[in-house]
Structures are given as structure tokens and as C-alpha cells.
Design an enzyme around this catalytic site. Structure first.
Site, short mmCIF file in Angstrom:
data_model
loop_
_atom_site.label_atom_id
_atom_site.label_comp_id
_atom_site.label_asym_id
_atom_site.label_seq_id
_atom_site.Cartn_x
_atom_site.Cartn_y
_atom_site.Cartn_z
CD GLU A 168 -73.79 2.46 2.97
OE1 GLU A 168 -72.61 2.33 3.31
OE2 GLU A 168 -74.27 1.86 1.99
CD GLU A 352 -74.62 4.00 -1.83
OE1 GLU A 352 -73.88 3.00 -1.72
OE2 GLU A 352 -74.46 5.04 -1.18
C1 FCB Z 1 -71.56 1.97 0.11
C2 FCB Z 1 -71.18 3.43 0.17
C3 FCB Z 1 -70.71 4.01 -1.13
C4 FCB Z 1 -69.87 3.03 -1.92
C5 FCB Z 1 -70.55 1.68 -2.00
C6 FCB Z 1 -69.79 0.65 -2.81
O1 FCB Z 1 -71.36 1.40 1.37
O2 FCB Z 1 -72.28 4.20 0.61
O3 FCB Z 1 -70.04 5.20 -0.87
O4 FCB Z 1 -68.61 2.94 -1.37
O5 FCB Z 1 -70.79 1.18 -0.72
#
Ligand code: FCB
Length: 451
Positions: A168, A352
Site C-alpha cells: 500500500e 486483502e
Molecule cells: C490495510 C492494511 C492492513 C489493515 C487493513 C484494514 O490498509 O494494509 O494492515 O490495517 O487495511
């Protein structure tokens, strides 16, 4: 409420994700040094309740128990990150053998349980020693990262095949350096853009190291993407959404996938652009084996009046998570189709996806029906995109465990396993059972191969 009839490719990878600072704890053990998150969370006012990652889920000691939970879940892959301050405590130079030994044990235990490690090399825990020298806005930090990557790949490269260089870049640069809500807590737009450039460059340099030292490695980067929807069809709202997309998404996608920053945003940032050295853009655009996509929500954008910045407006009446993020599964399929149409893409992994809800234990179980519904609908949207021809190879739920949710401390629970932060007991939630059954149904339906 089940998408179990949705069919994913037989070799699809079913995973779960965590990150070092959010789960490991053991912050001062075995030679680990201070990271920017230790410093930031120790400073009053930065993190809700003054929470820190000093203990977190104590996965540093309890990883065996965590891996048992993964095995019973039927997980094919586990995404975790390596803590740089455990490996090169001073940011450069001296290597800490005990830190490498920990990840060595973790990787071996995963492999012994048939779980493929997906290793993230940077998930936000910069050694404080490097922040003291200027942090990511300084080009040398990228050189230090390259050295650290050499060390990690040298030790784990014989067993780890999947590598994520950076997690990110928007969050690292803008939340950390531009808006000051994440470590290291600086608020300077010029520094944010310099940080972003060096983070992207560090990705390209890490890719070079991986190609050289672990030629069989699959190399990717994880980018967090938020699809932008104009509030109305008006030209001004459409333009505002395009601008927000440039700020949030294209500034990172374009360099990695096309080797250039987007032209409209270069004009926008004309006064605060980072120094780009000859060859940088080629380095950043090194060919990828996969792109990691993190998706949580979308934004609805309205044009600012009289030249003010565009604003995100709440989706009235829509379902929201405890982060106040709109639950919008169609955003995932829209996003994937758009990526396919706009870029020449390598295969994708959803690295994610998940949601925070106020879970509570009830007689030893945690009935998190909203999370089950969230995951179910997002997997439906993902299946839809795959049916349309988008090449997605795997999905990682965020997160395996409730954990330290950055500036929100322990007040936001994203896990499919509940963690009692007093006793560190793990209690699988209903979503864990649901995901286990979903994975089993998919294995039954498809060829059932694991990576
Ligand atoms: C993302 C992050 C992860 C977690 C999620 C909810 O931005 O990569 O570490 O905090 O959000």
C-alpha cells in the site's frame, strides 16, 4: 447465505493475511529495534487508548497455534510481513541472526503444514533509525531497503516463492508523510510525494534483487485501490472523480504498470514533484509476476465549489463497517474489470479484503454474521469478475486474527479469529467456520489443488 455454489478455478489460492507489527508483539525481543510504529504509538494522542504493538497477538511466540488454526481452516496460503527492525536493527549494516531465525522457523512450520508463504517485505514498520535520517522522503532509505531485501531473500529465497515488495504505497506516503495520521506522523505533501517515489523505486529495486538471487520467485507489489464514483453525471463531478482516482489510484498504478506518472496529476502536483533520476521509471516498471490488490470500499465524489478540492460524500442509507467504510461488493468487480480494460495486467491476487465489526463473544462463540455476509458478497463479486475474464489467482481475507489496527489500536476487529487481548486466547468466529466450509466446498468442486 452462501456463495458455495460459485465456482472458482480449481487451483485458486485461498489465503489469509496479517502484518508483522499488527500481530507479532515481542517488540523488544531477540534484538528487534524500534520501528516508526513503536515511536508513533508511544506518543500520546496518536493511537486510540494509547494502544501499542508491544504485545499485539503475541504471534511471535504463538505462531504454532496460529498455524494450527490455518491448517484446520484449510488455508492454501498465508500472507505475512517481515519486520525490518528484526533483521537490520539499525536500518543499515549489522544483520540480526535471531530475527532471521524467527522467519526461518515460521516459513518451515507453514511449509510443514502445506501452507504456501506469501511474504511482504515492507508493511510499514520502518526502523526508527532510518526515520531519524529522513525516512522514505530520502532516497537513501530505498538503498537501505534494497540491502535488507538482499538479506531476507538470501535466507528465505530457497523456500519462499511468492514475494510482495511493498504494501500500500498510498498509505505509506500519504497517511504517514502527507496527512500525519500514521507513523511517522508528518504532514507535508511534498514529502508525501517524495516518499511515494522512493517506495515505488524500492519496489523496483527489490524486484531486481529477487530476480537475481531467487530466479524462481514470483514477484509482486500490493496496491490499495479505492474506485471513485462521481456523485452525479455532471461534468464537474466526473472530472472530480477522475482527479480523486489520479490521487488515490493512478499515481501508483501508472508508474508500476506503464512506467510513467499520469500526466494530469503531474500538472496538478507541478510545484511539489519529487526528484526523478534517469532510469527510475524503468526500474519501477520492472515486469511483474502478479499485482496484489487490496479492496475494502469505494468513494463517491462530488466536485468542490469554486475550485476547492473534490470531497467524498457518504452513501446515505448504505451499510457501513465499523471503520465507517461503505460495504460495496460491486466496487470490487467494477475495479477489476476497469484494471483489465485500462492496463496490461499480470495475474492478480486479492491480497486483502475484509471488514471490522463490533464482535462480541457469546458463550464461547462469536456470531459475526455481518462479516460472513461481507465476505460472501465480495467473493460473489470476485467470481463475477473472473467469469468476465479477469485473471485472478487467489484471495486473502484480512485478517486471520483480530489485531493492532494502526491508529485505531485494538478497537477495530478485522479477524475471522477473535483475540482476547487480555489473555491472548484465540476464538474462531462464525466467519472462520464459514470460510473453512467455503474453501472445502471449492476444493470439492474444483480440481482441489493447492499451490
Ligand atoms: C490495510 C492494511 C492492513 C489493515 C487493513 C484494514 O490498509 O494494509 O494492515 O490495517 O487495511
Amino acid at each position: 447465505m452462501s456463495n458455495a455454489r460459485v465456482e472458482f478455478p480449481g487451483d485458486f489460492v485461498w489465503g489469509a493475511a496479517t502484518a508483522a507489527y499488527q500481530v507479532e508483539g515481542a517488540a523488544a525481543e531477540d534484538g528487534r529495534s524500534e520501528s516508526i510504529w513503536d515511536r508513533f504509538s508511544a506518543t500520546p494522542g496518536n493511537v486510540v487508548n494509547g494502544d501499542t504493538g508491544i504485545v499485539a497477538c503475541d504471534s511471535y511466540h504463538r505462531y504454532g497455534e496460529d498455524i494450527r488454526l490455518m491448517r484446520e481452516l484449510g488455508l492454501g496460503a498465508f500472507r505475512f510481513s517481515v519486520a525490518w527492525p528484526r533483521i537490520v536493527p539499525d536500518g543499515r549494516g549489522r544483520v540480526n541472526a535471531a530475527g532471521l531465525d524467527f522467519y526461518d522457523r515460521l516459513v518451515d512450520e507453514l511449509l510443514a503444514n502445506g501452507i504456501e508463504p506469501f511474504v511482504t517485505l515492507y508493511h510499514w514498520d520502518l526502523p526508527q533509525a532510518l526515520e531519524d535520517l529522513g525516512g522514505w522522503p530520502v532516497r537513501d532509505t530505498m538503498e537501505a531497503f534494497t540491502e535488507y531485501v538482499e538479506v531476507v531473500v538470501g535466507r528465505l529465497g530457497d523456500r519462499v516463492h511468492y514475494w510482495i515488495t511493498q504494501n500500500e504505497p498510498w498509505v505509506i506516503s500519504w497517511l504517514g508523510y502527507g496527512l500525519g495520521v500514521h507513523a511517522p506522523g508528518r504532514a507535508n505533501e511534498e514529502e508525501a510525494l517524495a516518499a511515494a517515489h522512493h517506495v515505488l523505486l524500492s519496489h523496483g529495486r527489490a524486484a531486481e534483487v529477487l530476480r537475481r538471487d531467487a530466479p524462481a520467485a514470483e514477484v509482486g507489489i500490493t496496491i490499495d485501490l479505492v474506485p471513485m464514483y462521481p456523485l452525479t453525471d455532471s461534468e464537474t463531478d466526473v472530472e472530480a472523480a477522475r482527479h480523486s482516482d489520479g490521487f488515490r489510484n493512478r499515481w501508483f498504478l501508472d508508474p508500476v504498470l506503464r512506467g510513467a506518472y499520469p500526466k494530469d496529476m503531474l500538472e496538478q502536483y507541478a510545484d511539489i514533484l519529487p526528484t526523478v533520476v534517469d532510469g527510475d521509471m524503468q526500474t519501477i516498471a520492472a515486469p511483474l509476476d502478479f499485482l496484489g490488490v487490496n479492496y475494502y470500499t469505494r468513494s463517491i465524489i462530488r466536485a468542490g465549489s469554486n475550485g476547492t478540492a473534490p470531497t467524498a460524500v457518504p452513501a446515505d442509507g448504505a451499510e457501513h463497517t465499523e471503520m465507517d467504510w461503505e460495504v460495496y461488493p460491486d466496487g470490487l468487480s467494477d475495479l477489476l474489470l476497469r484494471l483489465r480494460d485500462d492496463y496490461e495486467l499480470p495475474p492478480l491476487y486479492i491480497t486483502e479484503n475484509g471488514a471490522a465489526f463490533p464482535d462480541a463473544r457469546q458463550n464461547g462463540s462469536v456470531p459475526d454474521t455481518q462479516r460472513v455476509s461481507y465476505l460472501d458478497r465480495h467473493l460473489g463479486a470476485l467470481a463475477h469478475a473472473i467469469e468476465q475474464g479477469v485473471a485472478v489467482r487467489g484471495y486473502f481475507v484480512w485478517s486471520l486474527l483480530d489485531n493492532f489496527e494502526w491508529a485505531f489500536g485494538y478497537t477495530r476487529r478485522f479477524g475471522i479469529v477473535y483475540v482476547d487481548f487480555q489473555t491472548l486466547e484465540r476464538v474462531p468466529k462464525a466467519s472462520y467456520d464459514w470460510y473453512r466450509d467455503f474453501i472445502a466446498a471449492q476444493r470439492g468442486a474444483g480440481a482441489g489443488t493447492q499451490v
